[in-house]
Each structure stands twice: as structure tokens, then as C-alpha cells.
Design a protein around this motif. Structure first.
Motif, PDB file in Angstrom:
ATOM      1  N   GLU A 188       0.821  -1.220   0.000  1.00 44.65           N
ATOM      2  CA  GLU A 188       0.000   0.000   0.000  1.00 44.65           C
ATOM      3  C   GLU A 188       0.851   1.264   0.000  1.00 44.65           C
ATOM      4  N   ASN A 189       1.969   1.243   0.704  1.00 41.45           N
ATOM      5  CA  ASN A 189       2.814   2.436   0.785  1.00 41.45           C
ATOM      6  C   ASN A 189       3.845   2.503  -0.341  1.00 41.45           C
ATOM      7  N   VAL A 190       3.743   1.585  -1.291  1.00 39.91           N
ATOM      8  CA  VAL A 190       4.689   1.532  -2.409  1.00 39.91           C
ATOM      9  C   VAL A 190       4.025   1.945  -3.709  1.00 39.91           C
ATOM     10  N   ILE A 191       2.779   1.490  -3.924  1.00 37.58           N
ATOM     11  CA  ILE A 191       2.118   1.710  -5.214  1.00 37.58           C
ATOM     12  C   ILE A 191       1.470   3.090  -5.291  1.00 37.58           C
ATOM     13  N   ARG A 203     -12.658  -4.232 -12.367  1.00 35.68           N
ATOM     14  CA  ARG A 203     -13.823  -3.864 -11.565  1.00 35.68           C
ATOM     15  C   ARG A 203     -13.606  -2.569 -10.791  1.00 35.68           C
ATOM     16  N   ALA A 204     -12.352  -2.168 -10.610  1.00 36.44           N
ATOM     17  CA  ALA A 204     -12.052  -0.909  -9.919  1.00 36.44           C
ATOM     18  C   ALA A 204     -10.655  -0.456 -10.318  1.00 36.44           C
ATOM     19  N   ASP A 205     -10.466   0.854 -10.292  1.00 35.96           N
ATOM     20  CA  ASP A 205      -9.184   1.452 -10.671  1.00 35.96           C
ATOM     21  C   ASP A 205      -9.093   2.772  -9.919  1.00 35.96           C
ATOM     22  N   PHE A 206      -8.197   2.857  -8.928  1.00 33.19           N
ATOM     23  CA  PHE A 206      -8.137   4.073  -8.124  1.00 33.19           C
ATOM     24  C   PHE A 206      -6.706   4.423  -7.738  1.00 33.19           C
ATOM     25  N   LEU A 207      -6.499   5.716  -7.466  1.00 36.82           N
ATOM     26  CA  LEU A 207      -5.206   6.221  -7.026  1.00 36.82           C
ATOM     27  C   LEU A 207      -5.119   6.137  -5.507  1.00 36.82           C
ATOM     28  N   ILE A 208      -3.943   5.763  -5.011  1.00 35.97           N
ATOM     29  CA  ILE A 208      -3.761   5.619  -3.565  1.00 35.97           C
ATOM     30  C   ILE A 208      -3.873   6.968  -2.866  1.00 35.97           C
ATOM     31  N   THR A 219      -7.145  -1.822   1.985  1.00 37.20           N
ATOM     32  CA  THR A 219      -8.018  -2.915   2.433  1.00 37.20           C
ATOM     33  C   THR A 219      -9.473  -2.469   2.456  1.00 37.20           C
ATOM     34  N   ASP A 220      -9.725  -1.237   2.956  1.00 35.96           N
ATOM     35  CA  ASP A 220     -11.090  -0.695   2.969  1.00 35.96           C
ATOM     36  C   ASP A 220     -11.652  -0.626   1.548  1.00 35.96           C
ATOM     37  N   ALA A 221     -10.838  -0.136   0.617  1.00 37.49           N
ATOM     38  CA  ALA A 221     -11.296   0.023  -0.764  1.00 37.49           C
ATOM     39  C   ALA A 221     -11.598  -1.326  -1.401  1.00 37.49           C
ATOM     40  N   MET A 222     -10.740  -2.307  -1.142  1.00 32.23           N
ATOM     41  CA  MET A 222     -10.978  -3.638  -1.692  1.00 32.23           C
ATOM     42  C   MET A 222     -12.272  -4.232  -1.151  1.00 32.23           C
ATOM     43  N   GLN A 223     -12.528  -4.019   0.127  1.00 28.91           N
ATOM     44  CA  GLN A 223     -13.751  -4.543   0.728  1.00 28.91           C
ATOM     45  C   GLN A 223     -14.983  -3.863   0.139  1.00 28.91           C
ATOM     46  N   GLU A 224     -14.884  -2.557  -0.119  1.00 27.55           N
ATOM     47  CA  GLU A 224     -16.002  -1.836  -0.729  1.00 27.55           C
ATOM     48  C   GLU A 224     -16.304  -2.379  -2.120  1.00 27.55           C
ATOM     49  N   VAL A 225     -15.253  -2.683  -2.876  1.00 22.68           N
ATOM     50  CA  VAL A 225     -15.456  -3.244  -4.209  1.00 22.68           C
ATOM     51  C   VAL A 225     -16.212  -4.562  -4.116  1.00 22.68           C
ATOM     52  N   ARG A 226     -15.831  -5.387  -3.167  1.00 23.88           N
ATOM     53  CA  ARG A 226     -16.492  -6.684  -2.990  1.00 23.88           C
ATOM     54  C   ARG A 226     -17.936  -6.516  -2.534  1.00 23.88           C
ATOM     55  N   ASP A 227     -18.168  -5.555  -1.641  1.00 23.90           N
ATOM     56  CA  ASP A 227     -19.514  -5.385  -1.070  1.00 23.90           C
ATOM     57  C   ASP A 227     -20.503  -4.759  -2.055  1.00 23.90           C
TER      58      ASP A 227
END
Length: 234
Positions: A188-191, A203-208, A219-227
Motif C-alpha cells: 500500500e505504501n509503495v504503489i 472492476r475498480a481502478d483508483f489512485l492511492i 483494504t477498505d477500498a478492496m472490501q467496498e469493491v467486494r460489497d
């Protein structure tokens, strides 16, 4: 820039597939390619590397076909591209004949940092040692485009952190880097950007930086995509 237009890639002997259109990855961006097993992460990297034929579409790097950019690219994968009956030093000599930028001195430095035996046959290496060798060879190519497919497989948490630090310290700063991994907390702190794949589609494409401004973690963003995505419930 890496650009994909109407890319359709499938394997007749497996369920792996990919359909991507309009994806652009600017030069110098570090991108995490995320998703479950079978989501298309490895297929995407192989398509960009020109491994296997596309059913449809076009992939270009700086406006040119991928085959014209091979000398500027490196693909680091758990499958490995090393020659098992050679030693790391013999493997380096082989690579330098194909990649004009290959830096043998830097390769030997990486072997020492990873504590890899330079004169032992690669076939005797552990899975973790082979992955470290693969990373050393990829970085020593001094590529402009670095594609890493699950580069931390076979490593414990400390080795993963060391490998990640070593990889980042070896970059000049203007490379384009694509990383597939399940270890989202560690990258997360690299990309700069995350692309989420599911069943071969983005399914999703976002800037950190945008996530941080919203007070969210990767992790929050990934969970939102799934939900919120109906595709994860079919």
C-alpha cells in the motif's frame, strides 16, 4: 505509456481470460494489480509481455508493439525463467548476451544481499532462493518496464519486507512497475495506483492518494469493491 485497446486473451486449456479496453498506465507509475486467484492478474502481465497470442486487440508500449520493447522490459514470476542446470553466474552470462543493459556487477551485488550461492546449480535452490534469483536477474536488466507476478511467494514476512525494500532501492525512479500480489497491506505504501480484476475484467481502478484523502486504506477500498459489486455475488 502502456496502453491496451480491446484486448481479448484466453487460454484454450484453462478458464483464464482477460478482456480489457482503454487501460492506460503512464510511464513512471507503480501499479498494484489485485484480485482473487483466477481473476486475470497473471494473464494481464503475460499479455503485456507478449506471452501468447491475443484473440483480439492491441497492446502498445510508448506507441510501439511490445516485441519492439523487449530489451527494456523484465518479467519476474514465481514460475521462473532461470536455467536450472546453470549457476547464477552462468545464468548472468547468458542473460547479458540477450539484454544489452544487463548489469553483471549489480547482479552480483544482489546475489550477495540475498545471500545466494553464486556457483551452485540453480536446480538445488529452494523455492524462496529461486524467487530471489529471479528478482535479482530482473532488476539487473535495468528495465524501464518491470512486471512482477507474485514476487513474494515462498518468503516469510521479514523476507518479504527485505525483498520489497531491496526492489525499491534498486529502482531509478522513472520505471513503470506492475505488481500482482495478495499482500495488499505490504504494498500500500509503495504503489501509486491499484487496479482490481475479477473474472478477467477491471472492476475498480483508483489512485492511492485519493484513498488517503478519503481516509481509507487499500483494504477498505478492496472490501467496498467486494460489497458493492454484483459481480462478486454471481
Amino acid at each position: 505509456m502502456i496502453e491496451l485497446k480491446y484486448v481479448d486473451k484466453r487460454y484454450p486449456t484453462s478458464n483464464a481470460l482477460l478482456y480489457v479496453n482503454g487501460l492506460k498506465i503512464p510511464k513512471g507509475e507503480i501499479v498494484g494489480i489485485l484480485g482473487e486467484n483466477g481473476s486475470g492478474k497473471t494473464t494481464l502481465l503475460k499479455a503485456i509481455m507478449g506471452i501468447g497470442e491475443l484473440q483480439n486487440g492491441e497492446i502498445t508500449i510508448e506507441g510501439e508493439p511490445v516485441v519492439r520493447q523487449y530489451a527494456r522490459m523484465a518479467f519476474i514470476t514465481e514460475e521462473g525463467s532461470f536455467l536450472p542446470n546453470k549457476t547464477p553466474l552462468e545464468y548472468a552470462a547468458f542473460l547479458s548476451g540477450f539484454f544489452p543493459r544487463f548489469d553483471q556487477a549489480y547482479f552480483q551485488q544482489l546475489l550477495e544481499r540475498f545471500e545466494l550461492p553464486a556457483r551452485r546449480k540453480i536446480r538445488t535452490f529452494s523455492k524462496g532462493q529461486k524467487m530471489k534469483l529471479e528478482m535479482s536477474a530482473g532488476l539487473a536488466k535495468r528495465p524501464d518496464y518491470l512486471l512482477l507476478d507474485e514476487p513474494f511467494v515462498g518468503k516469510d514476512v521479514f523476507s518479504r519486507r527485505d525483498s520489497l525494500k531491496l526492489m525499491m532501492s534498486g529502482l531509478r525512479g522513472d520505471e513503470t512497475v506492475l505488481i500482482t500480489t495478495h499482500l495488499i497491506d505490504e504494498i500500500e505504501n509503495v504503489i501509486d495506483r491499484a487496479i482490481v480484476l475479477h473474472k478477467g475484467l477491471i472492476r475498480a481502478d483508483f489512485l492511492i492518494d485519493d484513498l488517503r484523502e478519503e481516509g481509507k486504506s487499500l483494504t477498505d477500498a478492496m472490501q467496498e469493491v467486494r460489497d458493492t459489486s454484483p459481480y462478486y455475488r454471481d
